[in-house]
Design a protein around this motif. Structure first.
Motif: not given
Length: 142
Positions: A74-92
């Motif tokens: 949002x900060x970079x592009x504006x209110x882009x509601x249809x942007x969706x997560x394509x990939x995520x990796x998380x390390x705890x």
């Protein structure tokens, strides 16, 4: 600092509109700071996020990372509601305290179709990270 396309308040308002199924969303997760390349987001402490042993749950930290990446888009592009997560990796990395979780999200690359970010998550009041995530958001084509 680069001027954001959306303010933190505008992002919070949109999150409340997009996710009405989450009770008290504006109380639970709040964008505190937003620029075109950075987002700081807080997830308020709640017993519903606890796992046995008093640790904040992995799904809660994953949610915080995902919302943080969405906010920085949002900060970079504006209110882009249809942007969706394509990939995520998380390390705890370590056991988070039963406290608010705070994310520090950096936009690493913004392309025409993909935004790549990294998120470091901390327990409030602790400088040692509890989780680190990297991910990408697919940007809708107009």
């Amino acid at each position: 600092m680069t001027t954001p396309k959306v303010t933190a308040d505008e992002a919070n308002k949109l999150f409340r509109e997009l996710f009405p199924q989450i009770a008290d969303f504006d109380q639970a997760i709040v964008v505190e700071d937003l620029s075109a390349k950075h987002a700081r987001v807080r997830m308020g402490y709640s017993d519903m996020h606890l796992r046995p042993g008093g640790t904040m749950s992995g799904p809660a930290m994953f949610t915080l990372a995902d919302v943080s990446m969405y906010a920085v888009v949002f900060g970079a592009l504006g209110l882009t509601a249809m942007a969706v997560t394509a990939n995520m990796n998380i390390n705890f990395l370590r056991k988070p305290a039963p406290a608010d979780l705070i994310s520090d999200c950096k936009l690493l690359k913004l392309g025409k179709r993909l935004a790549v970010s990294e998120v470091t998550i901390y327990s409030d009041g602790d400088d040692m990270p509890v989780a680190h995530a990297t991910g990408s958001y697919a940007i809708p084509q107009s």
